[in-house]
Design an enzyme around this catalytic site. Structure first.
Site, short mmCIF file in Angstrom:
data_model
loop_
_atom_site.label_atom_id
_atom_site.label_comp_id
_atom_site.label_asym_id
_atom_site.label_seq_id
_atom_site.Cartn_x
_atom_site.Cartn_y
_atom_site.Cartn_z
CE LYS A 34 -2.21 1.56 3.69
NZ LYS A 34 -1.98 3.00 3.74
CE LYS A 62 -6.55 6.61 4.68
NZ LYS A 62 -5.09 6.41 4.47
N GLY A 167 -4.16 -0.90 11.61
CA GLY A 167 -4.20 -0.62 13.04
C GLY A 167 -3.48 -1.69 13.85
CD GLN A 171 -3.22 3.03 13.51
OE1 GLN A 171 -4.39 3.28 13.73
NE2 GLN A 171 -2.73 2.98 12.27
#
Ligand code: O7M
Length: 218
Positions: A34, A62, A167, A171
Site C-alpha cells: 500500500k 484516500k 491498526g 496502533q
C-alpha cells in the site's frame, strides 16, 4: 492480489532506498504494497510503477473529491500500474461511483478509521459508508483492527466483499484478532518498516495470521 499471506505492507517510508529495502525484505510474506502520500511526495509517483514490479500496489490516496477530480486521480494511479485505489465515502455516492468506474471496480472505501479520532466522525456513519461501498460495486472496505468488534459488525453489512484492516502493531491492534473478526487482510506499516529486521517482522505477522485462520477452522 493473491490471498496467500493476507498481509498488506503499508510502505509509509520517505525515500526510494528505504522503500526498496523494506519491500524486498518483506516481499515473500506479503500480498500487496500500500503506497500513501509520504512515499509519493518523497520519491515521486513513479514509485507506484516501481513497486508494482515487486507486488500488487494499492494506491492509498484516500481520494475525497468531486466525481470528475476523483476520476482524474484514479486514472493517473491506474496508468502507473496500481492494482487498486482507496477512496473516502463521505463525498457521496457519485464521487465513489466515479472511482469505481475509473478503477474498474478495484476500489476500497474507508469506513470507520482506526485511530482514536476515527470514533468522532467516521464511526457513527461507518455502516452507511460500508453500505455505499457495496451498492456502487466497490471491491471492499477499510475497517479498524483496533476495534475488531466493528470488523465483525461491518461484515454483516457488506457480505462477501473484502475487508482490509489497518491498526495492527503501532496502533495497538492484533493481527489475530482482526483476522478472527473477519478481516481478509491486515495492513501493517511501522511494525514492519521500523523493525530492525522487516523481513522477520513480516514473517511473524503472516505466521500469526495463518495460526488465527487455523484456530478459526478448528
Ligand atoms: O501500521 P501503521 O499504523 O504504521 O500504518 C497503518 C497504515 O494504514 C497507514 O498507511 C495509514 O494511513 C493506514 N490507515 C490507518 O492507519 N487507519 C485507517 O483507518 C485507514 C488507513 C488506511 O489504510 O486507509 C486506507
Amino acid at each position: 492480489m493473491q490471498k496467500q499471506n493476507r498481509l498488506i505492507l503499508a510502505l509509509d517510508v520517505t525515500s526510494r532506498e528505504d522503500a526498496l529495502r523494506v519491500a524486498e525484505a518483506a516481499r515473500e510474506h506479503i500480498d500487496a504494497i500500500k503506497i500513501n502520500w509520504p512515499l509519493i511526495l518523497a520519491a515521486g509517483p513513479e514509485m507506484i510503477r516501481e513497486m508494482s514490479s515487486v507486488k500488487d500496489v494499492i494506491c492509498d490516496l484516500k481520494i475525497a473529491d468531486i466525481p470528475n477530480t476523483n476520476r482524474l486521480i484514479v486514472e493517473q494511479a491506474m496508468a502507473r500500474g496500481a492494482s487498486a485505489v482507496i477512496c473516502h465515502g463521505f463525498p457521496g455516492e457519485d464521487s465513489v461511483k466515479a472511482c469505481v468506474e475509473a478503477a474498474k471496480g478495484q476500489v476500497f472505501v474507508v469506513s470507520e478509521m482506526s485511530h482514536p479520532g476515527g470514533k468522532q466522525f467516521t464511526a457513527p456513519v461507518a455502516d452507511r459508508l460500508a453500505a455505499l461501498a457495496k451498492s456502487v460495486g466497490a471491491r471492499g472496505i477499510v475497517a479498524p483492527a483496533t476495534r475488531p468488534g466493528r470488523i465483525a459488525e461491518l461484515r454483516k453489512t457488506i457480505g462477501p466483499m473484502e475487508i482490509i484492516s489497518p491498526g495492527v502493531g503501532a496502533q495497538g491492534g492484533k493481527a489475530s484478532d482482526a483476522i478472527a473478526a473477519g478481516a481478509d487482510y491486515i495492513i501493517v506499516g511501522r511494525a514492519i518498516y521500523e523493525a530492525s529486521d522487516p523481513g522477520e517482522s513480516a514473517k511473524a505477522l503472516a505466521d500469526e495470521v495463518r495460526a488465527a485462520l487455523q484456530a478459526g477452522r478448528a
